[in-house]
Design a protein around this motif. Structure first.
Motif: not given
Length: 154
Positions: A112-129
């Motif tokens: 399942x994929x989503x956008x973080x927000x309607x205005x955020x078109x950034x590239x995100x390169x790292x994730x941590x819990x």
């Protein structure tokens, strides 16, 4: 992350043009694995000693069930570049281009994929819990929790 170790000796590197290397001796030697894809892989993560996911450009998601010896493609339905993959103990979490994040089941059969927000078109390169949510960084930084995106420092 383009390197992930499942234990002290077993590790996998992913890279350009679908290249995957594996070590079973703590990095002393590396051997090529089979992917059959020529798309650049950006990140790899394992949920246990055998099962892992690699993500890359054009929405590519590959899975392994043999500690990185062989890889097969998972159907995701997206084409955005994916830059990070993270196992949170229950599901896979990925982040990528155009403010896209995604959740995958343990076997890589449903995404399942989503956008973080309607205005955020950034590239995100790292994730941590982070607590009950995820800290996501890249061109913008924030926390995704309970379906809400909040920027850090705001």
């Amino acid at each position: 992350k383009s390197v992930a170790f499942t234990d002290r000796n077993t590790g996998v590197i992913v890279g350009e043009f679908g290249n995957v290397l594996k070590t079973v001796d703590g990095g002393e030697t590396w051997a090529a694995s089979t992917t059959s894809m020529e798309i650049t892989l950006m990140a790899v993560s394992f949920r246990d000693g055998l099962n892992g996911i690699a993500v890359g450009l054009d929405g590519l998601v590959l899975k392994t069930a043999d500690a990185g010896e062989s890889w097969t493609a998972c159907e995701t339905g997206i084409k955005q570049h994916l830059f990070e993959i993270f196992w949170d103990g229950k599901q896979w979490f990925t982040a990528g281009a155009d403010g896209i994040i995604g959740y995958g089941d343990p076997e890589c059969e449903s995404w399942e994929f989503k956008k973080l927000s309607d205005v955020d078109w950034a590239w995100h390169t790292a994730v941590e819990k982070l607590g009950k949510g995820y800290l996501i960084v890249g061109a913008s930084q924030g926390v995704w929790e309970n379906g809400n995106w909040s920027y850090l420092g705001s």
